[in-house]
Design an enzyme around this catalytic site. Sequence first.
Site, mmCIF file in Angstrom:
data_model
loop_
_atom_site.group_PDB
_atom_site.id
_atom_site.type_symbol
_atom_site.label_atom_id
_atom_site.label_comp_id
_atom_site.label_asym_id
_atom_site.label_seq_id
_atom_site.Cartn_x
_atom_site.Cartn_y
_atom_site.Cartn_z
ATOM 1 N N TRP A 59 65.464 -14.931 3.606
ATOM 2 C CA TRP A 59 64.490 -14.013 2.903
ATOM 3 C C TRP A 59 65.281 -12.682 2.269
ATOM 4 O O TRP A 59 64.721 -11.696 1.905
ATOM 5 C CB TRP A 59 63.425 -13.366 3.730
ATOM 6 C CG TRP A 59 62.527 -14.671 3.875
ATOM 7 C CD1 TRP A 59 62.623 -15.846 3.379
ATOM 8 C CD2 TRP A 59 61.050 -14.679 4.845
ATOM 9 N NE1 TRP A 59 61.380 -16.733 3.681
ATOM 10 C CE2 TRP A 59 60.754 -16.109 4.605
ATOM 11 C CE3 TRP A 59 60.473 -13.798 5.335
ATOM 12 C CZ2 TRP A 59 59.630 -16.551 5.210
ATOM 13 C CZ3 TRP A 59 59.373 -14.441 6.172
ATOM 14 C CH2 TRP A 59 58.675 -15.538 6.098
ATOM 15 N N ASP B 128 60.535 -14.069 15.821
ATOM 16 C CA ASP B 128 59.886 -14.772 14.423
ATOM 17 C C ASP B 128 61.058 -15.512 13.764
ATOM 18 O O ASP B 128 61.860 -14.839 13.258
ATOM 19 C CB ASP B 128 59.121 -13.866 13.709
ATOM 20 C CG ASP B 128 57.965 -13.363 14.185
ATOM 21 O OD1 ASP B 128 57.433 -14.077 15.229
ATOM 22 O OD2 ASP B 128 57.495 -12.125 14.160
ATOM 23 N N HIS C 167 44.554 -17.211 7.102
ATOM 24 C CA HIS C 167 44.791 -17.200 5.648
ATOM 25 C C HIS C 167 43.505 -17.179 5.081
ATOM 26 O O HIS C 167 43.099 -16.913 3.895
ATOM 27 C CB HIS C 167 45.565 -18.559 4.849
ATOM 28 C CG HIS C 167 46.932 -18.476 5.655
ATOM 29 N ND1 HIS C 167 47.188 -19.232 6.666
ATOM 30 C CD2 HIS C 167 48.011 -18.095 5.279
ATOM 31 C CE1 HIS C 167 48.636 -19.279 7.149
ATOM 32 N NE2 HIS C 167 48.925 -18.305 6.236
HETATM 33 N N1 GLN Z 1 54.957 -11.137 13.666
HETATM 34 C C1 GLN Z 1 54.981 -11.347 12.227
HETATM 35 C C2 GLN Z 1 53.365 -10.997 12.090
HETATM 36 O O1 GLN Z 1 52.592 -11.239 12.995
HETATM 37 C C3 GLN Z 1 55.132 -12.738 11.790
HETATM 38 C C4 GLN Z 1 54.879 -13.112 10.474
HETATM 39 C C5 GLN Z 1 55.203 -14.371 10.133
HETATM 40 O O2 GLN Z 1 55.121 -15.340 10.545
HETATM 41 N N2 GLN Z 1 55.229 -14.562 8.757
HETATM 42 O O3 GLN Z 1 53.020 -10.406 10.949
#
Ligand code: GLN
Length: 608
Positions: A411, A449, A544
């Site tokens: 990213w 992550d 979402h």
């Molecule tokens: N730790 C991040 C959050 O909770 C993970 C975000 C993601 O997976 N895009 O926002």
Amino acid sequence: MLLGPVTYLLLGKDRGWGAPALGLLDRVLPVYGEVLGLLAGAGAEWVQLDEPALVGGLGEAERAAFARAYAALARAAPGLRLLVATYFEALGPNLETALALPIAALHLDLVRGGGQLDEALAKAPSGLALSLGVVDGRNVWRSDLARALSRLKRAADRLGPERVMVAPSCSLLHVPLDLDLETGLDAELKGWMAFAKQKLAEVATLARGLNEGRGAIAEALGASAEVEARRRDSRRIHDPAVNRRLAALTPEMERRRSPYPERRRAQAPRLGLPPFPTTTIGSFPQTSEVRKARTEFRRGVRDRAAYEAFVKGEIEKTIRFQEEIGLDLLVHGEFERNDMVEYFGELLSGFAFTGQGWVQSYGSRCVKPPIIYGDVSRPGPMTVGWTTFAQSLTRKPVKGMLTGPVTILQWSFVRDDQPRETTCRQIALAIRDEVADLERAGIKAIQIDEPAIREGLPLHKAKWRGYLEWAVVCFRLASSGVRDETQIHTHMCYSEFNDIIDSIARMDADVISIEASRSQMELLDAFTAFKYPNEIGPGVYDIHSPRVPSADEMTALLEKATGRLGPEQIWVNPDCGLKTRGWAEVKAALAAMVEAAKRLRARAPAGA
Ligand code: GLN
Ligand code: ZN
């Protein structure tokens, strides 16, 4: 500009038409013919049709579809000149199919598919022009003009100047608009960069050099050569300490000390978690108040002390809330973070930031990716203060929260003077240091992550293994420095697991959380053939959507999971972080989630 008919169909999802996507070709082609006719009638001379599917793995049927489609389009619009654009890879085995299409020009991406030029030059039929993408449309660096010009010259000598077009490698959608808008960038770094507007100027310069000779663009060539040379030797880029560390990597650094079953035994008494433990993915609502505090801090309206007090207040509220509703493994809430990559980039060396460098992420969402220009290292702890503050407020364990090396790489805009893999290892070592500091500070569980691991997959399947190999190693480098009793989590935001499940298992995280609620646990299919050895939290709450799922629904999803996974393997958590949600929804949904976990505990044999 149109999306070409074959790619259009191949990208479509089969909605049960009864025929594979290409079966619709004969119904789609007349519509394309009609549109081309309208464009010609409106005065268009050229139409570009994007066919990125041509760089993918195609079977005989798909190749034949290309031939048939373009024969029909050529018949439908005889006066129009069609240009078929391909990008992001070389055409490989589809080169001949593409060269044989009855079109006026074919676009090749020579940045990602540089190796295809000579074969294309040798095989291009005499009626075909080649559009050569020599300026990188997916990165922010200035072009090496001399190198680009010599490739273009080679093409022009072979085909004749009228059959060569000069172009960016792909759409400029992926780069920021205009470098001139950047006022805060360091002058030397800025001198190395080109955004969309500057890239178009490069394209024009190269075309001029091709038409009027090198002399006509001597000044631009000189400036470009100087940038190349300076960048190569710049002390800003090269950090000998980072390179010494990379050279000293050992295989032991990529492995946890003991295999998972032993680690599980070491972690359990320390964490004291019930069966079906509940947790969240990290972020809690980023309210307008939180964003305002950050903006004010950045603008100097709020001083550091006031800002830190504010963030600590938010952390405390979030810890209390998690305790009240009965979550088991807590988080601090990520209130200090603007974005999961930008936050870390700002604290690492080797990264630069733009003020206006927005690019589309999806739909109307945009991101401002950091620019990795040099060797990456970590000047100091990045998250330890916030995490230990959160832990000091509670007896329940608090999970440290980091972004993984592959996601930070993926990213960001990445330097193009060394393999991505090398840059990724540097980031991995920086994260490893942060993990070690968190452990030393008494944090018992740490999540790293990696939502971008899957999107980093190369287009050609043949290259998947190589990529997955180093991506997994980088994650392991970042995560393996800890003792057995420290629990490593990872998180991914997707459920298409089947084709990379063995790589995900090789990451060897103790716990992985993934998206699963929207697809009704479709990901569990991956576990029919493959026994995932460690713990796993298939998301039960779709973050979402503002909709609050009921405890019944989430219980049903968890029951589904117990059909494929051992009860002792299952964690209970949402699909992803909660930063885009409001507190009211989050409170109701997490309370229901805890309730669902309790119901499963009541049914499962105790201590499972
Ligand atoms: N730790 C991040 C959050 O909770 C993970 C975000 C993601 O997976 N895009 O926002
Ligand atoms: Zn996620």
